[in-house]
Design an enzyme around this catalytic site. Structure first.
Site, PDB file in Angstrom:
ATOM      1  N   GLY A 205      36.032   4.676  38.486  1.00  0.00           N
ATOM      2  CA  GLY A 205      34.994   4.266  37.538  1.00  0.00           C
ATOM      3  C   GLY A 205      35.237   4.881  36.175  1.00  0.00           C
ATOM      4  O   GLY A 205      36.315   5.400  35.899  1.00  0.00           O
ATOM      5  N   ASN A 206      34.237   4.811  35.325  1.00  0.00           N
ATOM      6  CA  ASN A 206      34.356   5.431  34.008  1.00  0.00           C
ATOM      7  C   ASN A 206      32.990   5.950  33.580  1.00  0.00           C
ATOM      8  O   ASN A 206      31.994   5.749  34.269  1.00  0.00           O
ATOM      9  CB  ASN A 206      34.930   4.442  32.988  1.00  0.00           C
ATOM     10  CG  ASN A 206      34.057   3.211  32.854  1.00  0.00           C
ATOM     11  OD1 ASN A 206      32.952   3.290  32.345  1.00  0.00           O
ATOM     12  ND2 ASN A 206      34.543   2.079  33.327  1.00  0.00           N
ATOM     13  N   ARG A 207      32.954   6.630  32.428  1.00  0.00           N
ATOM     14  CA  ARG A 207      31.739   7.353  32.046  1.00  0.00           C
ATOM     15  C   ARG A 207      30.731   6.494  31.278  1.00  0.00           C
ATOM     16  O   ARG A 207      29.739   7.024  30.788  1.00  0.00           O
ATOM     17  CB  ARG A 207      32.123   8.576  31.204  1.00  0.00           C
ATOM     18  CG  ARG A 207      32.661   9.710  32.051  1.00  0.00           C
ATOM     19  CD  ARG A 207      33.105  10.863  31.182  1.00  0.00           C
ATOM     20  NE  ARG A 207      32.076  11.261  30.248  1.00  0.00           N
ATOM     21  CZ  ARG A 207      32.317  11.862  29.079  1.00  0.00           C
ATOM     22  NH1 ARG A 207      33.559  12.100  28.717  1.00  0.00           N
ATOM     23  NH2 ARG A 207      31.334  12.207  28.292  1.00  0.00           N
ATOM     24  N   SER A 208      30.970   5.213  31.182  1.00  0.00           N
ATOM     25  CA  SER A 208      30.004   4.375  30.456  1.00  0.00           C
ATOM     26  C   SER A 208      28.633   4.465  31.117  1.00  0.00           C
ATOM     27  O   SER A 208      28.500   4.290  32.328  1.00  0.00           O
ATOM     28  CB  SER A 208      30.485   2.923  30.462  1.00  0.00           C
ATOM     29  OG  SER A 208      29.462   2.100  29.973  1.00  0.00           O
TER      30      SER A 208
END
Ligand code: C5P
Length: 415
Positions: A205-208
């Protein structure tokens, strides 16, 4: 504008004095309505001096002015700070045995609540049920923050800082005077980070946080648009801003593939498409149906084969229908603004969108913060606007750049 500040009986009442000061300094007329308990923490003279108005807690004073309903009816905004567990319960039940209670029932203005209490009281199912009831009635919440409480303890329950409460109050007031320049326009916006499964329990995933995309959905709805929000991974508390909003239809997606399917399905009906989601560029080549075990790879390196995801934005640009306006996002790490814009220009040329909102990201910048600055580039690469401030303000700035670029066909339908 007319603001009522309800104060209930908690130690954080002393911080509410600063909220009044900030709102008065910003030119607002603030009427303070404390509960009797609140006056045990901060006395009437302080509230009167700081708000420049007489203060009463009773429905039996100034009866000729019908003050128990007049305050609420006149208000453009009611803020309750601090809101104790008791006050939240009374608000949820509609109890009207104090001036604050009657004011809250008589008002049709937006209500902003800043809870403050001990962690156990905040987390108690009774309090949480009251919060859910109030949210369902469109009451907005700010905080509580996680931090030092009255005693030596700390945890969630600390009232948000006065400058944050005042800023949110002013943001809500600004919303009341918004233009309705997106009436009749359908806006499709994606938000949040996609998650690419590795196995049933893990993902890439990512930190958005999704805050910016949700703010765009909320701002567009406030300006009259019909909004379809494709929500990838977003915390419920952030999504709550648009949950229940009749102009916003929310579709949950997780992977880039799901986002692509939903975007392809919804795009033909959209006049404007804003791809604010942080889409994973790669997915795991072979997703495992069962959990990967450490024993399988212990002592060696684990290699995950990744394959590229399709570029959804570029695909939407290729299949766009005439008159449709497509806006991309670029979150970049860059040394300075010039380098940031240069990366944005290259991306815009690659993707072919009409506008690109470029923002700087880093370890402590961008994704999870409440503030943002969007540099909006037009198709030729020129910087057409810089929209900064809270993510809601940045959203409105981006919409300001979108509106004059809507095709005449869209706008004439809107008129
Ligand atoms: O190439 P990059 O990921 O930086 O591009 C960002 C823009 O492209 C965003 O608008 C994002 O939503 C979109 N994007 C996409 N599909 C991908 C990757 C990014 O639509 N696979």
């Amino acid at each position: 504008m007319n603001i009522v500040l309800g104060v209930s009986g908690g130690i954080a009442a002393y911080k509410a004095v600063m909220v009044v000061r900030l709102l008065v300094e910003a030119g607002h007329d603030v009427q303070v309505v404390p509960t009797d308990d609140a006056l045990r923490f901060v006395g009437k003279p302080t509230w009167e001096a700081i708000s420049r108005h007489p203060v009463t807690t009773s429905v039996h004073e100034n009866v000729a002015e019908v003050r128990h309903v007049a305050l609420g009816q006149r208000a453009d905004l009611v803020v309750v700070a601090p809101a104790t567990a008791n006050t939240l319960a009374r608000m949820a039940a509609g109890i009207a045995d104090s001036l604050l209670g009657t004011t809250l029932l008589a008002t049709q203005a937006p209500v902003l609540v800043a809870p403050a209490m001990h962690t156990q009281m905040w987390q108690h199912p009774a309090t949480q049920a009251n919060v859910a009831t109030l949210r369902a009635r469109s009451v907005e919440f700010i905080g509580p923050d996680d931090g030092r409480l009255t005693g030596a303890d700390s945890g969630p329950g600390r009232m948000s800082e006065p400058d944050q409460i005042a800023a949110r109050a002013m943001e809500i007031l600004a919303r009341r005077t918004v233009k309705r320049d997106l009436m009749g326009v359908t806006l499709l916006v994606s938000a949040g980070g996609t998650r690419e499964p590795i196995d049933p329990v893990r993902f890439i995933g990512n930190r958005s946080s999704g805050r910016q995309g949700v703010a765009i959905a909320a701002a567009a709805a406030a300006r009259g648009a019909e909004v379809v929000l494709l929500a990838a991974s977003i915390e419920e508390a952030i999504l709550a801003e648009v949950v229940g909003c009749p102009e916003v239809r929310i579709e949950r997606v997780w992977t880039a593939a799901e986002l692509q399917n939903a975007a392809d399905r919804e795009a033909p009906g959209a006049d404007v498409i804003v791809m604010a989601a942080a889409v994973s560029d790669y997915r795991v080549a072979e997703m495992r149906e069962t959990k990967m075990r450490k024993e399988e790879t212990a002592g060696t390196q684990l290699t995950l084969a990744l394959i590229e995801n399709p570029d959804i934005l570029a695909g939407l640009v290729r299949s766009r229908r005439p008159g449709q306006l497509i806006v991309g996002f670029a979150a970049e790490t860059a040394e300075n603004q010039q380098a940031l814009l240069e990366l944005g220009r290259q991306k815009l040329a690659r993707k072919g969108a009409d506008l690109l909102a470029v923002n700087a990201v880093g370890w402590s910048q961008g994704f999870e913060s409440a503030e943002n600055t969007l540099y909006v580039l037009a198709a030729g690469g020129e910087l057409v606007s810089t929209a900064g401030g809270s993510k809601r303000e940045a959203a409105d700035g981006l919409l300001d750049a979108i509106v004059p670029r809507l095709s005449r066909r869209v706008l004439s339908t809107a008129e």
